[in-house]
Design a protein around this motif. Structure first.
Motif, PDB file in Angstrom:
ATOM      1  N   ALA A 160       0.842  -1.227  -0.060  1.00  0.00           N
ATOM      2  CA  ALA A 160       0.000  -0.089   0.014  1.00  0.00           C
ATOM      3  C   ALA A 160       0.907   1.283  -0.006  1.00  0.00           C
ATOM      4  CB  ALA A 160      -0.996  -0.192   1.013  1.00  0.00           C
ATOM      5  N   PRO A 161       1.759   1.538   0.790  1.00  0.00           N
ATOM      6  CA  PRO A 161       2.521   2.536   1.061  1.00  0.00           C
ATOM      7  C   PRO A 161       3.455   2.957  -0.289  1.00  0.00           C
ATOM      8  CG  PRO A 161       2.725   1.501   3.068  1.00  0.00           C
ATOM      9  CD  PRO A 161       2.344   0.715   2.145  1.00  0.00           C
ATOM     10  N   LEU A 162       3.768   1.825  -0.973  1.00  0.00           N
ATOM     11  CA  LEU A 162       4.555   2.290  -2.340  1.00  0.00           C
ATOM     12  C   LEU A 162       3.689   2.928  -3.251  1.00  0.00           C
ATOM     13  CD1 LEU A 162       5.953  -1.442  -2.632  1.00  0.00           C
ATOM     14  CD2 LEU A 162       6.995   0.353  -1.355  1.00  0.00           C
ATOM     15  N   LEU A 163       2.491   3.042  -3.160  1.00  0.00           N
ATOM     16  CA  LEU A 163       1.742   3.699  -4.383  1.00  0.00           C
ATOM     17  C   LEU A 163       1.633   5.229  -4.115  1.00  0.00           C
ATOM     18  CD1 LEU A 163      -1.141   1.140  -4.339  1.00  0.00           C
ATOM     19  CD2 LEU A 163       0.426   1.348  -5.991  1.00  0.00           C
ATOM     20  N   CYS A 164       2.162   5.665  -2.946  1.00  0.00           N
ATOM     21  CA  CYS A 164       2.424   7.255  -2.859  1.00  0.00           C
ATOM     22  C   CYS A 164       3.974   7.468  -2.432  1.00  0.00           C
ATOM     23  CB  CYS A 164       1.304   7.616  -2.096  1.00  0.00           C
ATOM     24  SG  CYS A 164       1.872   9.590  -1.787  1.00  0.00           S
ATOM     25  N   ALA A 165       4.088   6.884  -0.969  1.00  0.00           N
ATOM     26  CA  ALA A 165       5.322   7.280  -0.654  1.00  0.00           C
ATOM     27  C   ALA A 165       6.668   6.517  -1.437  1.00  0.00           C
ATOM     28  CB  ALA A 165       5.345   6.764   0.781  1.00  0.00           C
ATOM     29  N   GLY A 166       6.314   5.349  -1.919  1.00  0.00           N
ATOM     30  CA  GLY A 166       7.172   4.661  -2.502  1.00  0.00           C
ATOM     31  C   GLY A 166       7.566   5.122  -3.902  1.00  0.00           C
ATOM     32  N   ILE A 167       6.570   5.647  -4.914  1.00  0.00           N
ATOM     33  CA  ILE A 167       6.737   6.200  -6.137  1.00  0.00           C
ATOM     34  C   ILE A 167       7.236   7.717  -6.071  1.00  0.00           C
ATOM     35  CG2 ILE A 167       4.223   6.996  -6.338  1.00  0.00           C
ATOM     36  CD1 ILE A 167       6.892   6.118  -9.159  1.00  0.00           C
ATOM     37  N   THR A 168       6.650   8.385  -5.019  1.00  0.00           N
ATOM     38  CA  THR A 168       7.125   9.841  -4.837  1.00  0.00           C
ATOM     39  C   THR A 168       8.724   9.969  -4.457  1.00  0.00           C
ATOM     40  OG1 THR A 168       4.880  10.409  -3.949  1.00  0.00           O
ATOM     41  CG2 THR A 168       6.703  11.899  -3.343  1.00  0.00           C
ATOM     42  N   THR A 169       9.238   8.982  -3.900  1.00  0.00           N
ATOM     43  CA  THR A 169      10.542   9.097  -3.827  1.00  0.00           C
ATOM     44  C   THR A 169      11.532   8.290  -4.827  1.00  0.00           C
ATOM     45  OG1 THR A 169      10.269   7.068  -2.166  1.00  0.00           O
ATOM     46  CG2 THR A 169      10.457   9.356  -1.307  1.00  0.00           C
ATOM     47  N   TYR A 170      11.002   7.358  -5.261  1.00  0.00           N
ATOM     48  CA  TYR A 170      11.620   6.464  -6.358  1.00  0.00           C
ATOM     49  C   TYR A 170      11.821   7.468  -7.458  1.00  0.00           C
ATOM     50  CZ  TYR A 170      12.236   2.382  -9.474  1.00  0.00           C
ATOM     51  OH  TYR A 170      12.947   1.671 -10.530  1.00  0.00           O
ATOM     52  N   SER A 171      10.739   7.958  -7.873  1.00  0.00           N
ATOM     53  CA  SER A 171      10.996   8.692  -9.346  1.00  0.00           C
ATOM     54  C   SER A 171      11.968   9.796  -9.275  1.00  0.00           C
ATOM     55  CB  SER A 171       9.640   9.517  -9.524  1.00  0.00           C
ATOM     56  OG  SER A 171       9.615   9.976 -10.909  1.00  0.00           O
ATOM     57  N   PRO A 172      12.318  10.609  -8.344  1.00  0.00           N
ATOM     58  CA  PRO A 172      13.235  11.555  -8.495  1.00  0.00           C
ATOM     59  C   PRO A 172      14.721  10.657  -8.092  1.00  0.00           C
ATOM     60  CG  PRO A 172      12.164  11.782  -6.316  1.00  0.00           C
ATOM     61  CD  PRO A 172      11.185  10.944  -7.250  1.00  0.00           C
ATOM     62  N   LEU A 173      14.702   9.753  -7.697  1.00  0.00           N
ATOM     63  CA  LEU A 173      15.994   9.225  -7.219  1.00  0.00           C
ATOM     64  C   LEU A 173      16.478   8.215  -8.669  1.00  0.00           C
ATOM     65  CD1 LEU A 173      15.305   7.231  -4.010  1.00  0.00           C
ATOM     66  CD2 LEU A 173      17.198   8.788  -4.346  1.00  0.00           C
ATOM     67  N   MET A 174      15.506   7.883  -9.362  1.00  0.00           N
ATOM     68  CA  MET A 174      15.628   7.489 -10.769  1.00  0.00           C
ATOM     69  C   MET A 174      16.129   8.322 -11.810  1.00  0.00           C
ATOM     70  SD  MET A 174      15.583   4.045 -10.157  1.00  0.00           S
ATOM     71  CE  MET A 174      16.165   4.611  -8.430  1.00  0.00           C
ATOM     72  N   LYS A 175      15.503   9.425 -11.666  1.00  0.00           N
ATOM     73  CA  LYS A 175      15.781  10.582 -12.643  1.00  0.00           C
ATOM     74  C   LYS A 175      17.169  11.121 -12.465  1.00  0.00           C
ATOM     75  CE  LYS A 175      11.295  12.091 -13.855  1.00  0.00           C
ATOM     76  NZ  LYS A 175      10.620  10.753 -13.538  1.00  0.00           N
ATOM     77  N   VAL A 176      17.997  11.105 -11.282  1.00  0.00           N
ATOM     78  CA  VAL A 176      19.334  11.488 -11.043  1.00  0.00           C
ATOM     79  C   VAL A 176      20.038  10.329 -11.315  1.00  0.00           C
ATOM     80  CG1 VAL A 176      18.738  13.483  -9.859  1.00  0.00           C
ATOM     81  CG2 VAL A 176      19.180  11.403  -8.563  1.00  0.00           C
ATOM     82  N   GLU A 177      19.342   8.998 -11.423  1.00  0.00           N
ATOM     83  CA  GLU A 177      20.227   7.792 -11.977  1.00  0.00           C
ATOM     84  C   GLU A 177      21.228   7.626 -10.896  1.00  0.00           C
ATOM     85  OE1 GLU A 177      22.065   8.688 -15.625  1.00  0.00           O
ATOM     86  OE2 GLU A 177      20.152   8.396 -16.807  1.00  0.00           O
ATOM     87  N   ILE A 178      20.907   7.423  -9.944  1.00  0.00           N
ATOM     88  CA  ILE A 178      21.672   6.895  -8.612  1.00  0.00           C
ATOM     89  C   ILE A 178      22.389   5.722  -8.699  1.00  0.00           C
ATOM     90  CG2 ILE A 178      21.617   6.279  -6.065  1.00  0.00           C
ATOM     91  CD1 ILE A 178      21.019   9.246  -6.603  1.00  0.00           C
ATOM     92  N   GLU A 179      23.790   5.952  -8.549  1.00  0.00           N
ATOM     93  CA  GLU A 179      24.514   4.862  -8.663  1.00  0.00           C
ATOM     94  C   GLU A 179      25.392   4.420  -7.475  1.00  0.00           C
ATOM     95  OE1 GLU A 179      27.305   6.262 -11.622  1.00  0.00           O
ATOM     96  OE2 GLU A 179      25.876   6.092 -13.389  1.00  0.00           O
ATOM     97  N   LYS A 180      26.237   3.266  -7.530  1.00  0.00           N
ATOM     98  CA  LYS A 180      26.884   2.711  -6.213  1.00  0.00           C
ATOM     99  C   LYS A 180      28.073   3.812  -6.071  1.00  0.00           C
ATOM    100  CE  LYS A 180      29.525  -1.171  -4.686  1.00  0.00           C
ATOM    101  NZ  LYS A 180      29.881  -2.500  -5.019  1.00  0.00           N
TER     102      LYS A 180
END
Length: 354
Positions: A160-180
């Motif tokens: 359930a929390p992934l549908l807002c809290a998850g996507i809201t944080t995942y999207s910007p993290l992916m857009k800046v292409e977080i790497e190791k």
């Protein structure tokens, strides 16, 4: 199915922020719709802001809730994505034009024609109440495109929390292409922030958690943070000045941002996802022209990316920290959210709705 669907839930009936039981109707199941019996719904700080009118005048009664998961109970004749008995979820939006460039590129939340309908409180012609009604309720009818498949490998309440809290944080993290090895800062360790830590750690980042709550320090380390900075004043941020590649802030109120933004390296990125009252933030531009940090905001994510984060978390066993509550506990729970007592996402057991 040609008749309206009866439903019951908890609604705000004015801007007091107090919810009470309310019976209402949803539209009939159309040819492209699915009817979902709601089992669980997460509690987001956005629910509180919106019902209290912090983001503008609202129409009432209004049922909040946009972290919705349940079981498909009926499908329209054109539906191919789901069948009765499937596990499904609904996040922050339920419709858009589906014709513009943004919608065709999987950014339905940025519909170029302004036709995005958020899950509650938005004008919706098909709704018997005149506005969209959310997930603090027994059921929901939604076009199949806006329903998310929930993998069998994750518990419904954890999804359930992934549908807002998850996507809201995942999207910007992916857009800046977080790497190791990247150094990532997370400001505000609540429902969104704790998931941001887990997601960034899963990508191999060194995560620095910033919180004003000393008691969250050990939790942050358990989530995988490299270091926890307990912030009592701007002085506490000085040792981190210019050290981070990226910083995400989930703080849902206006706050002194400049010292946090200074923690990012020149030409790095600072993304604000927490939405304060009236949407207003104060940024010292003298600071910005000297620190050379790129500031931006981010809104949830589109349907393809929402499906992606749910699948990613299920596959990698990244689960939110949840506290289950009964529906009648919602008012006291909202008070706890405002008072920073959540550890870390409340999820309502909607199957217990009387």
């Amino acid at each position: 199915m040609t008749e309206n669907i009866r439903s019951k839930g908890y609604a705000g009936k004015d801007d007091s922020g107090k919810l009470s039981s309310w019976s209402f109707e949803r539209r009939p199941v159309g040819d492209n719709d699915v009817l979902i019996d709601i089992k669980y719904c997460g509690v987001c700080h956005s629910d509180i802001h919106q019902i209290k009118g912090h983001w503008g005048p609202q129409q009432y009664p209004q049922v909040p809730g946009h972290e919705i998961v349940g079981i498909v109970a009926a499908v329209g004749k054109n539906v191919t994505k789901f069948k009765v008995g499937d596990r499904a979820g609904v996040g922050c939006m339920v419709s858009s034009c589906m014709e513009c460039e943004s919608c065709n590129n999987g950014e339905e939340h940025h519909c170029d024609n302004g036709a995005t309908i958020m899950t509650y409180g938005y004008p919706e012609e098909s709704s018997p109440t005149g506005i969209s009604q959310g997930g603090y309720s027994q059921n929901i009818v939604v076009t199949e495109h806006f329903a998310i498949k929930i993998p069998d490998s994750i518990e419904l309440q954890d999804a359930a929390p992934l549908l807002c809290a998850g996507i809201t944080t995942y999207s910007p993290l992916m857009k800046v292409e977080i790497e190791k090895g990247d150094k990532v800062g997370v400001v505000g360790i609540g429902g969104l922030g704790h998931i941001a830590i887990k997601l960034a750690v899963s990508k191999g980042a060194e995560v620095y958690a910033f919180t004003t709550t000393e008691s969250k320090k050990e939790d942050c380390l358990a989530f995988g943070a490299t270091e926890v900075i307990v912030v009592n004043s701007a002085e506490d941020l000085q040792p981190m000045r210019g050290k981070l590649d990226f910083m995400i802030s989930t703080v849902p109120y206006a706050y002194d941002m400049s010292s946090y933004i200074d923690c990012v390296k020149p030409y790095g990125y600072f993304t604000q996802v927490g939405q304060p009252i009236g949407g207003e933030l104060t940024i010292n531009n003298f600071n910005m022209i000297f620190n050379r940090v790129n500031f931006n905001g981010s809104l949830i994510g589109g349907i393809p990316e929402t499906q992606e984060v749910v699948d990613y978390c299920a596959e990698n066993k990244i689960y939110p920290e949840i506290q289950m509550i009964e529906p009648e506990m919602i008012n006291e729970t909202w008070e706890k959210v405002v008072n920073k007592e959540a550890r870390y996402r409340y999820v309502i057991d909607m199957s217990a709705l009387k």
